[in-house]
Design an enzyme around this catalytic site. Structure first.
Site, short mmCIF file in Angstrom:
data_model
loop_
_atom_site.label_atom_id
_atom_site.label_comp_id
_atom_site.label_asym_id
_atom_site.label_seq_id
_atom_site.Cartn_x
_atom_site.Cartn_y
_atom_site.Cartn_z
N GLU A 1 -30.82 -20.22 58.98
CA GLU A 1 -31.04 -18.98 58.23
C GLU A 1 -30.09 -18.91 57.04
O GLU A 1 -29.17 -19.72 56.91
CB GLU A 1 -30.76 -17.78 59.15
CG GLU A 1 -29.32 -17.75 59.66
CD GLU A 1 -29.01 -16.59 60.59
OE1 GLU A 1 -29.87 -16.17 61.37
OE2 GLU A 1 -27.86 -16.12 60.52
N HIS B 1 -20.21 -15.49 56.47
CA HIS B 1 -19.64 -15.69 57.80
C HIS B 1 -18.28 -16.36 57.65
O HIS B 1 -18.12 -17.32 56.89
CB HIS B 1 -20.50 -16.64 58.64
CG HIS B 1 -21.82 -16.10 59.08
ND1 HIS B 1 -21.98 -14.84 59.59
CD2 HIS B 1 -23.04 -16.68 59.12
CE1 HIS B 1 -23.26 -14.67 59.91
NE2 HIS B 1 -23.93 -15.75 59.63
N CYS C 1 -16.97 -15.27 64.93
CA CYS C 1 -17.62 -15.11 63.63
C CYS C 1 -17.34 -13.70 63.11
O CYS C 1 -17.68 -12.71 63.74
CB CYS C 1 -19.13 -15.34 63.75
SG CYS C 1 -20.00 -15.11 62.19
N HIS D 1 -28.50 -15.60 54.16
CA HIS D 1 -28.41 -14.16 53.88
C HIS D 1 -27.28 -13.94 52.89
O HIS D 1 -26.49 -14.87 52.62
CB HIS D 1 -28.16 -13.37 55.17
CG HIS D 1 -27.28 -14.09 56.16
ND1 HIS D 1 -25.95 -14.35 55.89
CD2 HIS D 1 -27.53 -14.65 57.37
CE1 HIS D 1 -25.44 -15.01 56.92
NE2 HIS D 1 -26.37 -15.23 57.83
N HIS E 1 -27.61 -22.27 56.98
CA HIS E 1 -26.61 -22.69 57.97
C HIS E 1 -27.19 -22.71 59.37
O HIS E 1 -28.12 -21.96 59.69
CB HIS E 1 -25.37 -21.79 57.93
CG HIS E 1 -25.66 -20.33 58.13
ND1 HIS E 1 -26.18 -19.55 57.12
CD2 HIS E 1 -25.53 -19.51 59.20
CE1 HIS E 1 -26.32 -18.31 57.56
NE2 HIS E 1 -25.95 -18.25 58.82
MN MN Z 1 -26.04 -16.27 59.80
#
Ligand code: MN
Length: 156
Positions: free
Chosen positions: A65, A71, A119, A67, A105
């Site tokens: 994914e 992270h 995370c 975004h 990732h």
């Molecule tokens: Mn992610």
């Protein structure tokens, strides 16, 4: 004034913490993944961010994914590999991984070990985007990434 988590939550064995529920990674059908759990360690209106502990079982993987939110990851347990952008790296405890905005990732555990990691994320964040056919074709133009996404390569 009594809202919020208990002030002290002891570590228990097997990467569990007192008063922390072990949750599904994502809702069923939301994205392809295998054998991932999620524990939310810190998430409070008083914080701008959240800290979560994810654990991927042996041979499992998080969803591929991207975004806008970032992270900040610290590996805590086991072994595996991660893809960040076009880079594939073996990771082991205490390694740090930064996933920049809009960067594909995925985290994959080794065949014979789990992969557990902390995370840190913004409290407010956009929904992950999953790769479409064109995105996958572009990623898989790199044979190393194609093999990674098939679950092949060092450590399985
Ligand atoms: Mn992610």
């Amino acid at each position: 004034m009594s809202d919020g988590p208990p002030r002290f939550r002891p570590f228990r064995k097997d990467f569990r913490w007192e008063d922390v529920a072990r949750l599904a990674y994502k809702d069923d059908g939301e994205a392809p993944f295998r054998d991932v759990t999620r524990q939310v360690l810190f998430a409070s209106p008083d914080l701008m961010g959240e800290l979560r502990y994810f654990e991927v079982g042996p041979g499992g993987f998080s969803s591929l994914e991207r975004h806008r939110h970032v992270h900040a990851v610290m590996i805590l347990r086991g072994a595996g590999r991660c893809l960040v952008g076009t880079e594939i790296r073996a990771v082991s405890p205490y390694d740090l991984v930064t996933v920049p905005p809009l960067t594909w990732h995925q985290f994959r555990a080794a065949a014979d070990a789990p992969l557990g990691f902390l995370c840190m994320v913004d409290a407010e964040r956009d929904r992950p985007e999953l790769p479409g056919p064109d995105d996958l074709a572009a990623l898989c133009a790199d044979p190393a990434i194609a093999a990674f996404l098939r679950g092949e390569g060092p450590d399985g």
